[in-house]
Write an enzyme that holds these catalytic residues in place. Structure first.
Site, PDB file in Angstrom:
ATOM      1  N   HIS A  41       2.448  23.914   4.577  1.00  0.00           N
ATOM      2  CA  HIS A  41       1.570  23.093   5.411  1.00  0.00           C
ATOM      3  C   HIS A  41       2.239  22.762   6.742  1.00  0.00           C
ATOM      4  O   HIS A  41       2.332  21.592   7.139  1.00  0.00           O
ATOM      5  CB  HIS A  41       1.142  21.809   4.682  1.00  0.00           C
ATOM      6  CG  HIS A  41      -0.043  21.140   5.348  1.00  0.00           C
ATOM      7  ND1 HIS A  41      -1.009  20.447   4.664  1.00  0.00           N
ATOM      8  CD2 HIS A  41      -0.431  21.069   6.649  1.00  0.00           C
ATOM      9  CE1 HIS A  41      -1.908  19.969   5.502  1.00  0.00           C
ATOM     10  NE2 HIS A  41      -1.575  20.345   6.729  1.00  0.00           N
TER      11      HIS A  41
ATOM     12  N   ARG B  14      -7.539  23.399   4.580  1.00  0.00           N
ATOM     13  CA  ARG B  14      -7.065  22.416   3.607  1.00  0.00           C
ATOM     14  C   ARG B  14      -7.056  23.078   2.231  1.00  0.00           C
ATOM     15  O   ARG B  14      -7.899  23.935   1.932  1.00  0.00           O
ATOM     16  CB  ARG B  14      -8.000  21.204   3.546  1.00  0.00           C
ATOM     17  CG  ARG B  14      -7.768  20.180   4.636  1.00  0.00           C
ATOM     18  CD  ARG B  14      -6.460  19.408   4.434  1.00  0.00           C
ATOM     19  NE  ARG B  14      -6.257  18.399   5.463  1.00  0.00           N
ATOM     20  CZ  ARG B  14      -5.606  18.611   6.612  1.00  0.00           C
ATOM     21  NH1 ARG B  14      -5.080  19.782   6.894  1.00  0.00           N
ATOM     22  NH2 ARG B  14      -5.461  17.624   7.482  1.00  0.00           N
TER      23      ARG B  14
HETATM   24  P1  NDP Z   1     -13.089  20.835  14.354  1.00  0.00           P
HETATM   25  O1  NDP Z   1     -13.721  19.613  13.815  1.00  0.00           O
HETATM   26  O2  NDP Z   1     -12.928  20.976  15.825  1.00  0.00           O
HETATM   27  O3  NDP Z   1     -13.903  22.112  13.858  1.00  0.00           O
HETATM   28  C1  NDP Z   1     -14.379  22.245  12.556  1.00  0.00           C
HETATM   29  C2  NDP Z   1     -15.203  23.522  12.463  1.00  0.00           C
HETATM   30  O4  NDP Z   1     -15.590  23.712  11.096  1.00  0.00           O
HETATM   31  C3  NDP Z   1     -16.496  23.460  13.294  1.00  0.00           C
HETATM   32  O5  NDP Z   1     -16.792  24.707  13.861  1.00  0.00           O
HETATM   33  C4  NDP Z   1     -17.542  23.107  12.222  1.00  0.00           C
HETATM   34  O6  NDP Z   1     -18.861  23.542  12.524  1.00  0.00           O
HETATM   35  C5  NDP Z   1     -16.995  23.889  11.043  1.00  0.00           C
HETATM   36  N1  NDP Z   1     -17.559  23.357   9.803  1.00  0.00           N
HETATM   37  C6  NDP Z   1     -17.454  22.104   9.277  1.00  0.00           C
HETATM   38  N2  NDP Z   1     -18.151  22.008   8.137  1.00  0.00           N
HETATM   39  C7  NDP Z   1     -18.718  23.214   7.934  1.00  0.00           C
HETATM   40  C8  NDP Z   1     -19.571  23.740   6.942  1.00  0.00           C
HETATM   41  N3  NDP Z   1     -20.009  23.002   5.910  1.00  0.00           N
HETATM   42  N4  NDP Z   1     -19.985  25.035   7.056  1.00  0.00           N
HETATM   43  C9  NDP Z   1     -19.565  25.799   8.084  1.00  0.00           C
HETATM   44  N5  NDP Z   1     -18.746  25.363   9.073  1.00  0.00           N
HETATM   45  C10 NDP Z   1     -18.337  24.085   8.992  1.00  0.00           C
HETATM   46  O7  NDP Z   1     -11.691  20.988  13.611  1.00  0.00           O
HETATM   47  P2  NDP Z   1     -10.344  21.695  14.142  1.00  0.00           P
HETATM   48  O8  NDP Z   1     -10.665  23.072  14.569  1.00  0.00           O
HETATM   49  O9  NDP Z   1      -9.626  20.808  15.091  1.00  0.00           O
HETATM   50  O10 NDP Z   1      -9.478  21.697  12.786  1.00  0.00           O
HETATM   51  C11 NDP Z   1      -9.963  22.347  11.624  1.00  0.00           C
HETATM   52  C12 NDP Z   1      -9.137  21.948  10.419  1.00  0.00           C
HETATM   53  O11 NDP Z   1      -7.858  22.565  10.455  1.00  0.00           O
HETATM   54  C13 NDP Z   1      -8.802  20.468  10.286  1.00  0.00           C
HETATM   55  O12 NDP Z   1      -9.894  19.726   9.788  1.00  0.00           O
HETATM   56  C14 NDP Z   1      -7.629  20.490   9.323  1.00  0.00           C
HETATM   57  O13 NDP Z   1      -8.095  20.390   7.988  1.00  0.00           O
HETATM   58  C15 NDP Z   1      -6.996  21.860   9.565  1.00  0.00           C
HETATM   59  N6  NDP Z   1      -5.667  21.749  10.154  1.00  0.00           N
HETATM   60  C16 NDP Z   1      -4.598  22.261   9.475  1.00  0.00           C
HETATM   61  C17 NDP Z   1      -3.336  22.216  10.007  1.00  0.00           C
HETATM   62  C18 NDP Z   1      -2.181  22.852   9.310  1.00  0.00           C
HETATM   63  O14 NDP Z   1      -1.043  22.687   9.755  1.00  0.00           O
HETATM   64  N7  NDP Z   1      -2.411  23.586   8.245  1.00  0.00           N
HETATM   65  C19 NDP Z   1      -3.083  21.585  11.302  1.00  0.00           C
HETATM   66  C20 NDP Z   1      -4.269  21.099  11.953  1.00  0.00           C
HETATM   67  C21 NDP Z   1      -5.509  21.173  11.382  1.00  0.00           C
HETATM   68  P3  NDP Z   1     -19.636  23.043  13.855  1.00  0.00           P
HETATM   69  O15 NDP Z   1     -19.028  23.845  14.972  1.00  0.00           O
HETATM   70  O16 NDP Z   1     -21.030  23.395  13.606  1.00  0.00           O
HETATM   71  O17 NDP Z   1     -19.357  21.562  13.954  1.00  0.00           O
HETATM   72  C1  OXD Z   2      -3.457  18.600   9.924  1.00  0.00           C
HETATM   73  C2  OXD Z   2      -2.520  18.365  11.012  1.00  0.00           C
HETATM   74  O1  OXD Z   2      -4.611  18.210  10.028  1.00  0.00           O
HETATM   75  O2  OXD Z   2      -1.317  18.596  10.813  1.00  0.00           O
HETATM   76  O3  OXD Z   2      -3.042  19.207   8.919  1.00  0.00           O
HETATM   77  O4  OXD Z   2      -2.945  17.979  12.095  1.00  0.00           O
END
Ligand code: NDP
Ligand code: OXD
Length: 314
Positions: free
Chosen positions: A277, A229
């Site tokens: 994005h 993000r």
């Molecule tokens: P998940 O919730 O499956 O995974 C999040 C990961 O981030 C976990 O490993 C979590 O740790 C880690 N995390 C969260 N907070 C912290 C912290 N404070 N310190 C260290 N690690 C942290 O999310 P997804 O993998 O499904 O998606 C990740 C992000 O990708 C989404 O939230 C979204 O913002 C972004 N995204 C962007 C897209 C785009 O087109 N650009 C499309 C889809 C998603 P833990 O394993 O310990 O829980």
């Molecule tokens: C996001 C998505 O989280 O496209 O950005 O799913």
């Protein structure tokens, strides 16, 4: 019984057509287009919903976020008490892994340099380090981060990951928590961010983090890739680091302000690649099919999958 659809910027026609196909026989109201009785709404399908939307929905049973990131929902001061589920879908994961892999390879193989050589009609074969000489660090080991790690490791990169809680992954060096961040960055030539935006991660990619990256690597300097993000990054710090050489390059799919304003210096920076994005686009058909399966489970008395934890914020 009404499904409320509120998805700012999504093409309403293809989404409502997918809803009609996969959830037939239910009332559908599009926020801002249709009149509806809030008390009859049982499911809300949302993306960047206006804050306060849930407040009058007294019969709400579940919220389905139409993407993987839930930051916009979680900052709503009037969150409903019902479960909030997000998208975890193989189509979305594969799209993200493809994008991340493409950007890591582009930095390892000097793709921008090759485009410049082509524009100058110059035939020059610059040296390219082997993948096995390049250390990639993935921040976020969730659904998306783990898949990207596996594919990058398969391509031969030295891959490490960083998460909030400790995780063990085959063939991947793992680090966790604030105490794990320093050692993780110190062994990273290409940093990939796939973190959610939460109060803990906001502004994490700043001057301090950039200064912690490895400077003794095969690429001659560290690269940054962010598809998590825009709120994770401090763009002024990234630009300063690119200008004084502390960063060798950056690929950004997400921005502090979206759409990225036309006057942003990121657009024209010679070391920056911008994508709008869409690292992992949401496919209406795949996502509504997933939500229809979730509703069927829910109505059969089973719990929903991929429910967001409001205490964690993701
Ligand atoms: P998940 O919730 O499956 O995974 C999040 C990961 O981030 C976990 O490993 C979590 O740790 C880690 N995390 C969260 N907070 C912290 C912290 N404070 N310190 C260290 N690690 C942290 O999310 P997804 O993998 O499904 O998606 C990740 C992000 O990708 C989404 O939230 C979204 O913002 C972004 N995204 C962007 C897209 C785009 O087109 N650009 C499309 C889809 C998603 P833990 O394993 O310990 O829980
Ligand atoms: C996001 C998505 O989280 O496209 O950005 O799913």
């Amino acid at each position: 019984m009404t499904i409320l659809f509120s998805a700012d910027g999504f093409p309403t026609h293809s989404w409502t057509a997918a809803i009609a196909r996969h959830l037939p026989g239910r009332g559908l109201a599009v926020e801002g287009r249709d009149a509806y009785d809030p008390a009859t709404v049982d499911y809300a399908l949302v993306w960047k919903q206006p804050h306060g939307l849930f407040r009058p929905l007294t019969g709400l049973k579940a919220v389905f976020v139409l993407g993987a990131g839930v930051d916009k929902v979680m900052t709503d001061p009037h969150l409903p008490a019902c479960p909030i589920a997000r998208v975890v879908d193989p189509d979305l994961t594969m799209r993200m892994t493809g994008w991340v892999t493409m950007q890591v390879l582009a930095h390892q193989r000097g793709f921008r340099h090759h485009l410049a050589l082509q524009a100058a009609h110059r035939w020059e074969q610059a040296e390219q380090p082997a993948a096995s000489a390049v250390r990639v660090g993935v921040m976020g080991l969730g659904e998306l981060g783990r898949d990207a790690c596996a594919v990058l490791a398969r391509l031969g990169f030295q891959v490490a990951g960083w998460s909030r809680t400790a995780r063990a992954l085959d063939g991947i060096a793992t680090f966790s928590g604030p105490e794990g961040l320093g050692p993780f960055l110190a062994r990273t030539d290409i940093l990939v961010s796939l973190l959610p935006l939460t109060p803990d991660t906001r502004g994490l990619i700043d001057r301090r983090l950039i200064d912690g990256l490895a400077r003794d690597g095969a690429l001659g300097g560290p690269f940054l890739i962010n598809a998590g993000r825009g709120g994770l990054q401090v763009e002024a710090d990234i630009l300063a680091a690119l200008d004084d050489g502390r960063l060798a390059g950056a690929t950004l799919d997400v921005f502090e302000t979206e759409p990225l304003p036309p006057e942003s210096p990121l657009w024209d920076h010679p070391k920056v690649t911008v994508t709008p994005h869409n690292a992992a686009d949401s496919d209406a058909e795949a996502i509504i099919r997933l939500i229809a399966r979730q509703i069927a489970r829910f109505e059969a008395g089973d719990g929903l999958a991929h429910v967001v934890d409001p205490a964690r914020g993701y």
